[in-house]
Design an enzyme around this catalytic site. Structure first.
Site, PDB file in Angstrom:
ATOM      1  N   ASP A   1       1.064  -1.268   0.194  1.00 46.02           N
ATOM      2  CA  ASP A   1      -0.045  -0.271   0.051  1.00 46.02           C
ATOM      3  C   ASP A   1       0.947   1.373   0.237  1.00 46.02           C
ATOM      4  O   ASP A   1       2.166   0.831   0.670  1.00 46.02           O
ATOM      5  CB  ASP A   1      -0.880  -0.187   1.095  1.00 46.02           C
TER       6      ASP A   1
ATOM      7  N   ASP B   1       0.291   5.363   1.464  1.00 45.98           N
ATOM      8  CA  ASP B   1      -0.510   6.119   2.178  1.00 45.98           C
ATOM      9  C   ASP B   1       0.217   5.384   4.068  1.00 45.98           C
ATOM     10  O   ASP B   1      -1.054   4.673   3.674  1.00 45.98           O
ATOM     11  CB  ASP B   1      -1.247   7.025   2.104  1.00 45.98           C
TER      12      ASP B   1
ATOM     13  N   ASP C   1      -1.864  -0.243   5.655  1.00 46.10           N
ATOM     14  CA  ASP C   1      -2.043   0.326   7.141  1.00 46.10           C
ATOM     15  C   ASP C   1      -3.917   0.702   6.940  1.00 46.10           C
ATOM     16  O   ASP C   1      -4.557   0.866   8.362  1.00 46.10           O
ATOM     17  CB  ASP C   1      -1.477   1.454   7.480  1.00 46.10           C
TER      18      ASP C   1
HETATM   19  O1  LIG Z   1      -4.519   3.009  -0.272  1.00 43.29           O
HETATM   20  P1  LIG Z   1      -3.465   4.415   0.124  1.00 43.29           P
HETATM   21  O2  LIG Z   1      -2.301   4.671  -0.922  1.00 43.29           O
HETATM   22  O3  LIG Z   1      -2.932   4.738   1.524  1.00 43.29           O
HETATM   23  O4  LIG Z   1      -4.229   5.404  -0.279  1.00 43.29           O
HETATM   24  C1  LIG Z   1      -5.404   5.839   0.642  1.00 43.29           C
HETATM   25  C2  LIG Z   1      -5.665   6.915   0.814  1.00 43.29           C
HETATM   26  O5  LIG Z   1      -4.448   7.637   1.129  1.00 43.29           O
HETATM   27  C3  LIG Z   1      -4.465   9.349   0.664  1.00 43.29           C
HETATM   28  O6  LIG Z   1      -4.980   9.722   2.385  1.00 43.29           O
HETATM   29  C4  LIG Z   1      -4.754   9.504   3.446  1.00 43.29           C
HETATM   30  O7  LIG Z   1      -2.887   9.518   3.484  1.00 43.29           O
HETATM   31  C5  LIG Z   1      -2.939  12.047   3.678  1.00 43.29           C
HETATM   32  C6  LIG Z   1      -0.736  11.761   3.815  1.00 43.29           C
HETATM   33  O8  LIG Z   1      -0.410  10.704   4.233  1.00 43.29           O
HETATM   34  C7  LIG Z   1      -3.688  12.010   4.878  1.00 43.29           C
HETATM   35  O9  LIG Z   1      -3.814  13.421   5.218  1.00 43.29           O
HETATM   36  C8  LIG Z   1      -5.178  11.747   4.344  1.00 43.29           C
HETATM   37  O10 LIG Z   1      -5.870  12.170   5.743  1.00 43.29           O
HETATM   38  C9  LIG Z   1      -5.945  10.018   4.590  1.00 43.29           C
HETATM   39  O11 LIG Z   1      -6.389   9.033   4.483  1.00 43.29           O
HETATM   40  C10 LIG Z   1      -5.281  10.404  -0.445  1.00 43.29           C
HETATM   41  O12 LIG Z   1      -5.036  10.907  -0.327  1.00 43.29           O
HETATM   42  C11 LIG Z   1      -6.338   9.789  -0.673  1.00 43.29           C
HETATM   43  O13 LIG Z   1      -7.326  10.251  -1.468  1.00 43.29           O
HETATM   44  C12 LIG Z   1      -6.157   7.955  -0.482  1.00 43.29           C
HETATM   45  O14 LIG Z   1      -7.487   7.678  -0.314  1.00 43.29           O
END
Ligand SMILES: O=P(O)(O)OC[C@H]1O[C@H](O[C@H]2O[C@H](CO)[C@@H](O)[C@H](O)[C@H]2O)[C@H](O)[C@@H](O)[C@@H]1O
Length: 386
Positions: free
Chosen positions: A125, A127, A329
């Site tokens: 993954d 983020d 995560d």
């Molecule tokens: O599947 P992932 O790669 O984990 O993506 C899931 C979401 O990730 C991002 O948002 C998350 O991370 C951001 C940066 O650290 C944080 O600001 C946010 O609160 C988290 O939800 C991304 O911006 C989303 O669009 C994704 O869906």
């Protein structure tokens, strides 16, 4: 990255060839009513509701509770444990939780023993796994050290990133050509071309060219939803523009509404706003991520299906000598953990510094431990090969 083939998406129309049924790419990929025909902008929208937003809906349907428990900070309520405790006690709770989800680092010997003579495939993954969670999604960069760890892993094992972000965006952030990428929670996969010929002509797959001019397969089971998602994205931007801190992202096959920077007293407003828009789009649904509301098509596709799809494309499915490892995560990663657990194949590793229920087998605390684990994998493989 133009598609060479001109197939329209099969999601709404075509029967699925038998050889794909194992992957779950069936006509029942769609779990919404199929009446209504075209999905071009405006046409799929139900009659707009004129009634003013009430906050009762999101209070009663559990959205607000889910929002409050997403990405819990230390010293707050621990999900599933229903207690509010100070940091020291959290450490105790964390250590007892780790009996159920042991550290992948401390269990490395066990993992590597099991991996002996097996072909490992690595799924990551983005983020919260490769990059730390930060307030601004546009600034969620991975470190050079992490990039180098991932690059080394990809030298030895087929490696894919499976993210909720758009595939282009996550590629831009990771920047490694040697990986496979799945964006929009697996609804946009750029994977290897199988040379068995069985992908050829499959309506969900089109041949494409990657960043390096190599022939690849592009799998986009929700292609028909692009105009709808775009329409909803624009409506969400417009309707949340007065909510301070709200941020909407368009991931092409899904869209995200961030509330991390919205004052908690305004969370019911942002939730209700999304709720009201979704009422007009029965073909879309909501999932919760870390301080983010994610709007996506109601199709039977997720990160777990993406793992199965990639394993199949890599010629690694239905084999006893394959060990997939998935590190993630978030709630959306649970679908992938579940596929591995239920198929009794490989290991899910949850990245979490607080106790939470999971389908993963092992855990690591944070991205820095992810990096250590990836490096350990490479060290082990080098020794094996020496
Ligand atoms: O599947 P992932 O790669 O984990 O993506 C899931 C979401 O990730 C991002 O948002 C998350 O991370 C951001 C940066 O650290 C944080 O600001 C946010 O609160 C988290 O939800 C991304 O911006 C989303 O669009 C994704 O869906």
């Amino acid at each position: 990255m133009d598609s060479k083939s001109n197939h329209s998406s099969p999601v709404l129309t075509d029967p699925i060839p038998i050889n794909k049924s194992r992957l779950g790419i069936h006509s029942n990929l769609l779990s919404y009513p199929q009446s209504g025909g075209s999905l071009s902008p405006g046409k799929h929208k139900m009659t707009p509701r004129k009634k003013p937003a009430k906050l009762d809906d999101v209070r009663s349907n559990g959205w607000l509770d889910a929002m409050k428990s997403s990405s819990p900070p230390r010293k707050k309520l621990i999900k599933g444990f229903n207690i509010e405790v100070p940091a020291d006690d959290i450490d105790i709770a964390y250590h007892s939780w780790m009996i159920k989800y042991p550290s992948a680092l401390k269990s490395f010997e066990q993992i590597s023993k099991h991996a002996k003579n097996k072909k490992i495939a690595v799924f990551l993954d983005y983020d919260g796994t490769l990059s730390p969670i930060v307030d601004d999604p546009d600034r969620a960069f991975m470190s050079d050290a992490m990039r180098s760890a991932v690059r080394n892993v990809a030298k030895y094992f087929p490696t894919a990133i499976i993210s909720g972000r758009s595939r282009d965006k996550v590629y831009e952030l990771v920047g490694l050509t040697e990986l496979f990428y799945a964006g929009s929670h697996g609804m946009d996969i750029m994977g290897p071309v199988k040379h068995t010929g069985s992908d050829d002509g499959h309506p969900n797959c089109v041949r494409s060219i990657d960043q390096e001019g190599k022939e690849v397969n592009l799998f986009q089971p929700a292609r028909e939803f692009i105009p709808m998602i775009d329409e909803v994205f624009r409506t969400l931007v417009e309707n949340t523009k007065d909510i301070k801190g709200a941020k909407v992202e368009n991931h092409k096959f899904c869209t995200s509404v961030h509330y991390r920077n919205v004052e908690e007293k305004n969370w019911p407003i942002i939730a209700q706003c999304v709720h009201d828009i979704l009422k007009d789009y029965p073909r879309l649904r909501l999932t919760h991520g870390r301080k983010v509301l994610e709007v996506r098509p109601v199709i039977d596709w997720n990160k777990g299906k993406a793992v199965e799809f990639l394993l199949e494309s890599l010629g690694l499915s239905d084999r006893d000598d394959v060990l997939p490892i998935y590190i993630g995560d978030d709630k959306t990663d649970e679908d992938a953990f579940k596929v591995l657990k239920e198929g009794n194949m490989g290991y899910g590793i949850l990245v979490s510094s607080v106790p939470k229920e999971s389908n993963a087998i092992f855990s690591v605390r944070d991205p820095s431990e992810v990096k250590k684990f990836l490096k350990a994998l490479v060290r082990w493989k080098r020794l094996e090969e020496a």
